[in-house]
Design an enzyme around this catalytic site. Structure first.
Site, PDB file in Angstrom:
ATOM      1  N   ARG A  16      -6.916 -16.286   4.253  1.00 22.89           N
ATOM      2  CA  ARG A  16      -5.849 -17.264   4.007  1.00 22.89           C
ATOM      3  C   ARG A  16      -5.338 -17.917   5.288  1.00 22.89           C
ATOM      4  O   ARG A  16      -4.550 -18.852   5.237  1.00 22.89           O
ATOM      5  CB  ARG A  16      -4.703 -16.623   3.227  1.00 22.89           C
ATOM      6  N   ASN A 171       6.531  -1.743  -0.261  1.00 23.83           N
ATOM      7  CA  ASN A 171       5.863  -1.052   0.831  1.00 23.83           C
ATOM      8  C   ASN A 171       5.558  -2.033   1.968  1.00 23.83           C
ATOM      9  O   ASN A 171       4.945  -3.074   1.753  1.00 23.83           O
ATOM     10  CB  ASN A 171       4.544  -0.477   0.271  1.00 23.83           C
ATOM     11  N   LYS A 335       0.746 -25.068  40.779  1.00 25.88           N
ATOM     12  CA  LYS A 335      -0.302 -24.171  40.274  1.00 25.88           C
ATOM     13  C   LYS A 335      -0.797 -23.279  41.403  1.00 25.88           C
ATOM     14  O   LYS A 335      -1.100 -23.785  42.479  1.00 25.88           O
ATOM     15  CB  LYS A 335      -1.472 -25.000  39.727  1.00 25.88           C
ATOM     16  N   TYR A 350       2.337 -32.746  42.797  1.00 28.66           N
ATOM     17  CA  TYR A 350       1.415 -31.701  42.358  1.00 28.66           C
ATOM     18  C   TYR A 350       1.108 -30.809  43.547  1.00 28.66           C
ATOM     19  O   TYR A 350       0.562 -31.272  44.553  1.00 28.66           O
ATOM     20  CB  TYR A 350       0.115 -32.295  41.799  1.00 28.66           C
TER      21      TYR A 350
HETATM   22  C1  UD1 Z   1      -0.911  -3.686   1.489  1.00 30.77           C
HETATM   23  C2  UD1 Z   1      -0.417  -2.493   0.675  1.00 30.77           C
HETATM   24  C3  UD1 Z   1       0.834  -2.887  -0.089  1.00 30.77           C
HETATM   25  C4  UD1 Z   1       1.887  -3.411   0.873  1.00 30.77           C
HETATM   26  C5  UD1 Z   1       1.349  -4.535   1.728  1.00 30.77           C
HETATM   27  C6  UD1 Z   1       2.324  -4.866   2.839  1.00 30.77           C
HETATM   28  C7  UD1 Z   1      -2.355  -1.130   0.075  1.00 30.77           C
HETATM   29  C8  UD1 Z   1      -3.321  -0.779  -0.998  1.00 30.77           C
HETATM   30  N1  UD1 Z   1      -1.453  -2.047  -0.225  1.00 30.77           N
HETATM   31  O1  UD1 Z   1      -1.292  -4.687   0.579  1.00 30.77           O
HETATM   32  O2  UD1 Z   1       1.351  -1.749  -0.760  1.00 30.77           O
HETATM   33  O3  UD1 Z   1       3.034  -3.846   0.144  1.00 30.77           O
HETATM   34  O4  UD1 Z   1       0.110  -4.135   2.369  1.00 30.77           O
HETATM   35  O5  UD1 Z   1       1.935  -5.984   3.562  1.00 30.77           O
HETATM   36  O6  UD1 Z   1      -2.414  -0.564   1.142  1.00 30.77           O
HETATM   37  N2  UD1 Z   1      -7.381  -3.498   5.935  1.00 30.77           N
HETATM   38  C9  UD1 Z   1      -8.493  -2.931   6.509  1.00 30.77           C
HETATM   39  N3  UD1 Z   1      -9.561  -2.643   5.691  1.00 30.77           N
HETATM   40  C10 UD1 Z   1      -9.555  -2.864   4.359  1.00 30.77           C
HETATM   41  C11 UD1 Z   1      -8.395  -3.436   3.802  1.00 30.77           C
HETATM   42  C12 UD1 Z   1      -7.320  -3.738   4.597  1.00 30.77           C
HETATM   43  O7  UD1 Z   1      -8.536  -2.705   7.706  1.00 30.77           O
HETATM   44  O8  UD1 Z   1     -10.569  -2.552   3.712  1.00 30.77           O
HETATM   45  C13 UD1 Z   1      -6.222  -3.802   6.807  1.00 30.77           C
HETATM   46  C14 UD1 Z   1      -5.920  -5.287   6.925  1.00 30.77           C
HETATM   47  O9  UD1 Z   1      -6.498  -5.800   8.128  1.00 30.77           O
HETATM   48  C15 UD1 Z   1      -4.418  -5.328   7.044  1.00 30.77           C
HETATM   49  C16 UD1 Z   1      -3.972  -4.096   6.287  1.00 30.77           C
HETATM   50  O10 UD1 Z   1      -5.082  -3.227   6.227  1.00 30.77           O
HETATM   51  O11 UD1 Z   1      -4.006  -5.227   8.394  1.00 30.77           O
HETATM   52  C17 UD1 Z   1      -3.441  -4.416   4.872  1.00 30.77           C
HETATM   53  O12 UD1 Z   1      -4.467  -4.986   4.114  1.00 30.77           O
HETATM   54  P1  UD1 Z   1      -4.172  -6.143   3.059  1.00 30.77           P
HETATM   55  O13 UD1 Z   1      -5.434  -6.454   2.345  1.00 30.77           O
HETATM   56  O14 UD1 Z   1      -3.442  -7.258   3.720  1.00 30.77           O
HETATM   57  O15 UD1 Z   1      -3.219  -5.368   2.021  1.00 30.77           O
HETATM   58  P2  UD1 Z   1      -2.140  -6.004   1.063  1.00 30.77           P
HETATM   59  O16 UD1 Z   1      -2.805  -6.483  -0.183  1.00 30.77           O
HETATM   60  O17 UD1 Z   1      -1.288  -6.933   1.816  1.00 30.77           O
END
Ligand code: UD1
Ligand code: MG
Length: 455
Positions: A16, A171, A335, A350
């Site tokens: 996004r 959360n 600079k 400059y």
């Molecule tokens: C997540 C939480 C949700 C919370 C929200 C807050 C879960 C299942 N849900 O949802 O409860 O309200 O964040 O912003 O945890 N990421 C990985 N690997 C993955 C998936 C995600 O590294 O396979 C990392 C993403 O880079 C990010 C974070 O985990 O930094 C959260 O992932 P995202 O997909 O944004 O979760 P949300 O749907 O926002």
């Protein structure tokens, strides 16, 4: 305090953001978001930092190791959810004996105080602590199902009932675990849910079933903004700037119009500094006491000495080092230069790749010609020198202490101390010639008009 491991989840796709750059590398306050998360972990006292990155995200790893050289990097090759991401860093927590803090790299503004609250609750006997908040619009977030101080479950938005969706407490993604608790639940997390992902949030119900103590704490919504698109990125930046402005005013800095002054994550400012409206600080700026920075200055990678006055409309960058009481006026760019105490460049200059002594006067329009199209060369100017207005100093070149450069000079040879250098054509006055010149011009005009009449 027990040992602290921090796991930072940074494998997000960030679709996004509509960007060629991984989401967690977009900067807030001049620092990539992932580096903010790492700094939060460090300031919370994490002795071990594990970052989970996506495949091919070497630049993310580099941004991490730039702030924590010994951070361990784990790659999540398939993006199967936050629970799956944590599993990739298993070696960082399965043999640990203390606490584990999970941070999301897209949530860059979490305060050390919030992390400290999690740690304190864990040390007081909690097995899991979740940071909740109450956003203006809870859509999309996981809802906290609570009973008094106890957290019973986190229900992801897509899996929630209509009744659960009315809950405003959600959360933030930031959670603390006793490492043994995390190790005991992580492999039992399944993916039978709306997204078919392994949700880290399912750890809550599993731990409750094991009769573990699961608690929550509530943070300010601004602190836990999760950045998923450019609007949220802008919100996070504004929030960051608000916090920095407040810190600086608390510390004795006058901001004449706070909302128009933008700081970097590492800006350092002394006491009794006054900053006028519309000033931007990039990374690497240190400002001593009693400095005045007037409007419309852009300053990065610079040290500014005590009592200096800068601007309006000055640009300072590239490792500039300005001594005490230096004055730089309007439309002066500096600079990679060192400028000695009390030296003044009041207008339109400059100064690049230069070393300038103390109490020297740089006249309006002075330019150091530091670049020949291939190389950058040095200009050295001594103390108590005077560079006349509109002079070009063609580097490499030096002007000695106490020397004087005549206005409009092009200086290509070194000027010895106390010498007067002329580098321009001598003036010649032709007596009575001005009216003749005017006559000639009028005659030319008449000829042109006659030609026009004919055509
Ligand atoms: C997540 C939480 C949700 C919370 C929200 C807050 C879960 C299942 N849900 O949802 O409860 O309200 O964040 O912003 O945890 N990421 C990985 N690997 C993955 C998936 C995600 O590294 O396979 C990392 C993403 O880079 C990010 C974070 O985990 O930094 C959260 O992932 P995202 O997909 O944004 O979760 P949300 O749907 O926002
Ligand atoms: Mg998110």
């Amino acid at each position: 305090m027990a040992d602290l491991v921090s796991i930072i989840l940074a494998a997000g796709e960030g679709t996004r953001m509509r960007s060629a750059t991984p989401k967690v590398l977009h900067p807030v306050g001049g620092l990539p978001m992932v580096a903010h998360a790492v700094r939060a972990a460090l300031s919370a006292g994490a002795g071990r930092i594990a970052v989970v990155v996506g495949p091919g995200h070497e630049a993310v790893s580099a941004a991490v190791t730039a702030v924590a050289a010994d951070a361990a990097i784990f790659t999540q090759t398939e993006r199967l959810g936050t629970g799956h991401a944590v599993k990739q860093a298993r070696v960082a927590f399965e043999s640990a004996t203390g606490n584990v803090i999970v941070l999301y790299a897209d949530t860059p503004l979490v305060s050390p105080a919030t992390v400290a609250t999690i740690v304190a609750k864990l040390d007081a006997g909690a097995d899991i602590v979740v940071v909740g908040f109450e956003p203006a619009d809870p859509t999309g977030y996981g809802r906290l199902l609570t009973d008094g101080e106890r957290l019973l479950a986190i229900r992801e938005h897509k899996d929630a009932t209509d009744a659960e969706r009315t809950i405003g407490l959600v959360n933030s993604g930031i959670m603390g675990f006793k490492s043994a608790t995390l190790a005991s639940v992580i492999d039992r997390i399944g993916n039978a849910n709306a997204k078919g992902e392994f949700y880290l949030t399912d750890a809550i119900e599993l731990a409750n079933a094991d009769k573990r103590r699961v608690e929550y704490t509530i943070a300010d919504a601004g602190e836990v903004i999760g950045v998923d698109d450019r609007r949220k990125l802008a919100q996070a930046e504004m929030q960051f700037q608000e916090l920095r402005r407040d810190d600086f005013m608390t510390a004795g800095v006058t901001l004449r119009d706070p909302s128009t002054v933008h700081f970097s994550y590492d800006t350092a400012i002394g006491r009794d500094v006054t900053i006028w409206p519309n000033v931007v600080f990039g990374p690497g700026v240190r400002i001593a006491d009693n400095v005045e920075i007037r409007s419309f200055c852009d300053i990065e990678d610079a040290r500014i000495g005590q009592g200096a006055t800068i601007g309006p409309f000055a640009r300072i960058r590239g490792g500039a080092d300005l001594g005490a009481d230096v004055h730089l006026g309007n439309f002066v760019e500096v600079k990679k230069s060192t400028i000695g105490a009390g030296t003044k460049a009041g207008h339109l200059s400059y100064l690049g790749d230069a070393t300038i002594g103390e109490k020297t006067n740089i006249g309006a329009g002075t330019i150091t010609c530091n670049y020949d199209g291939v190389n950058k060369d040095q200009t050295v100017i001594g103390s108590n020198a005077f560079i006349g207005s509109n002079s070009s100093l063609v580097a490499p070149v030096s002007v000695g202490d106490g020397a004087y450069v005549a206005s409009g000079s092009v200086i290509t040879d070194d000027v010895p101390a106390d010498a007067l250098a002329f580098g321009r054509a001598r003036q010649e006055n032709k007596a009575g010639y001005a009216p003749k010149l005017k006559e000639k011009a009028l005659a030319k005009q008449a000829l042109k008009q006659a030609a026009k009449g004919k055509s």
